[in-house]
Write a protein that holds these residues in place. Structure first.
Motif, mmCIF file in Angstrom:
data_model
loop_
_atom_site.group_PDB
_atom_site.id
_atom_site.type_symbol
_atom_site.label_atom_id
_atom_site.label_comp_id
_atom_site.label_asym_id
_atom_site.label_seq_id
_atom_site.Cartn_x
_atom_site.Cartn_y
_atom_site.Cartn_z
ATOM 1 N N LEU A 115 -21.928 1.158 -11.980
ATOM 2 C CA LEU A 115 -22.720 1.713 -13.075
ATOM 3 C C LEU A 115 -22.711 3.252 -13.136
ATOM 4 N N PRO A 116 -22.938 3.966 -12.015
ATOM 5 C CA PRO A 116 -22.942 5.438 -12.102
ATOM 6 C C PRO A 116 -21.620 5.997 -12.636
ATOM 7 N N ALA A 117 -20.507 5.432 -12.189
ATOM 8 C CA ALA A 117 -19.195 5.934 -12.629
ATOM 9 C C ALA A 117 -18.985 5.643 -14.117
ATOM 10 N N LYS B 202 -22.374 9.067 -3.021
ATOM 11 C CA LYS B 202 -21.158 9.632 -3.617
ATOM 12 C C LYS B 202 -20.403 10.343 -2.515
ATOM 13 N N TYR B 203 -19.118 10.189 -2.519
ATOM 14 C CA TYR B 203 -18.310 10.809 -1.466
ATOM 15 C C TYR B 203 -16.878 10.946 -1.956
ATOM 16 N N TYR C 253 -15.870 8.945 -5.128
ATOM 17 C CA TYR C 253 -16.455 7.614 -5.351
ATOM 18 C C TYR C 253 -17.949 7.747 -5.669
ATOM 19 N N PHE C 254 -18.406 6.946 -6.603
ATOM 20 C CA PHE C 254 -19.834 6.912 -6.969
ATOM 21 C C PHE C 254 -20.308 5.472 -6.876
ATOM 22 N N SER D 219 -16.579 3.074 -8.373
ATOM 23 C CA SER D 219 -17.253 2.793 -7.103
ATOM 24 C C SER D 219 -16.199 2.373 -6.078
ATOM 25 N N THR D 220 -16.610 2.319 -4.825
ATOM 26 C CA THR D 220 -15.695 1.886 -3.756
ATOM 27 C C THR D 220 -15.147 0.491 -4.075
ATOM 28 N N LEU D 221 -16.089 -0.418 -4.431
ATOM 29 C CA LEU D 221 -15.698 -1.810 -4.666
ATOM 30 C C LEU D 221 -14.709 -1.931 -5.832
ATOM 31 N N SER D 222 -14.955 -1.139 -6.879
ATOM 32 C CA SER D 222 -14.113 -1.213 -8.069
ATOM 33 C C SER D 222 -12.669 -0.796 -7.740
#
Ligand SMILES: C[S@@+](CC[C@H](N)C(=O)[O-])C[C@H]1O[C@@H](n2cnc3c(N)ncnc32)[C@H](O)[C@@H]1O
Length: 250
Positions: free
Chosen positions: A156-158, A235-236, A147-148, A190-193
């Motif tokens: 955005l990062p992903a 990130k994890y 996850y990013f 991302s986590t939320l996505s």
């Protein structure tokens, strides 16, 4: 294009896995609580079967795991085991009358790349939809992803990683920076996505365990540089266990 060396690394991604690794032991602990004398599992994009074999070794009863993976090298190098069988096919074309106690999607959803953002999202959703349709009522879907998270939980990062890893012109540079999918693309989220996608598909997280090592910034300078470039706050990697929401709510 991926060369032979990176192709074999790709399908042998988990070749060094150990039964005590977090993503094996946490999942096995859950599977061991499932009902039934024998567990019927599916590992989507399971490569040469290293993860499935390690998981079977931690189960407290007999288990049969079907690995569905179209990789050419997978056919050549698939591990011998009474617990595993290989179906050399794209998961979206895989047909079966069986229903499964568990379905593994380990570091595979982010490789379901289409021609653009829309078709890539559609591929990822279709894989999860299909997995859900093949699940027994009380079955588990296991998703291991990286996850990013961006500022304010943005994706955005992903999205930036997706853009950069698709560029042919800078393929060598991006590969040198550590992306084994340079030139073909990789769609992390991302986590939320991801959580939105799971929720919209009627899947509920019943357990999540974060990797004790991945993304923890072992190389501090590299991590800070990457964080700045990608506008990333966190990130994890985690292993997430999901069930049909209707099962959790009942
Ligand atoms: C990074 S590797 C992960 C392998 C394995 N899950 C592991 O963790 O060791 C991604 C795998 O997904 C497979 N794959 C890619 N697209 C697929 C699809 N449409 N259906 C099934 N497998 C797919 C590839 O062949 C490759 O073996």
């Amino acid at each position: 294009m991926r060369d032979e060396k990176s192709d074999s690394q790709f399908v042998e991604w988990s070749s060094g896995i150990h039964p005590d690794d977090y993503d094996v032991s946490e999942v096995a602990a859950f599977l061991n609580k499932q009902n039934g004398e024998k567990l019927n599992g599916l590992d989507v994009g399971g490569g040469i079967g290293s993860y499935a074999k390690a998981l079977a070794s931690r189960c407290n009863r007999s288990v049969a795991i079907t690995v569905v993976d179209p990789g050419k090298l997978v056919q050549e190098k698939f591990l011998e085991s009474d617990d595993l069988n290989l179906v050399s096919q794209d998961f979206l074309e895989f047909n079966t009358d069986s229903k499964f106690d568990f379905i593994i999607l380990k570091t595979v959803l982010h490789h379901m790349i289409g021609a653009d953002e829309q078709s890539t999202t559609a591929n990822q959703v279709d894989v999860l939809k299909k997995a859900k349709s093949l699940l027994k009522e009380d079955g588990l879907i296991v998703v291991e992803e990286n996850y990013f998270d961006g500022w304010f939980n943005s994706d955005l990062p992903a999205r930036l990683i997706f853009f950069l890893t698709r560029q042919k012109l800078i393929e060598r540079l991006v590969r040198w920076l550590g992306a084994n999918t340079a030139g073909e693309g990789v769609r992390f989220r991302s986590t939320l996505s991801w959580e939105r996608i799971f929720r919209d598909l009627g899947l509920k997280t019943v357990h999540e365990q974060t990797s004790p090592t991945w993304g923890s910034g072992g190389n501090y300078i590299y991590w800070q540089l990457q964080r700045l470039l990608l506008m990333c706050t966190r990130k994890y990697q985690s292993i997430r266990i999901l069930k049909k929401a209707t099962q959790v709510e009942n």
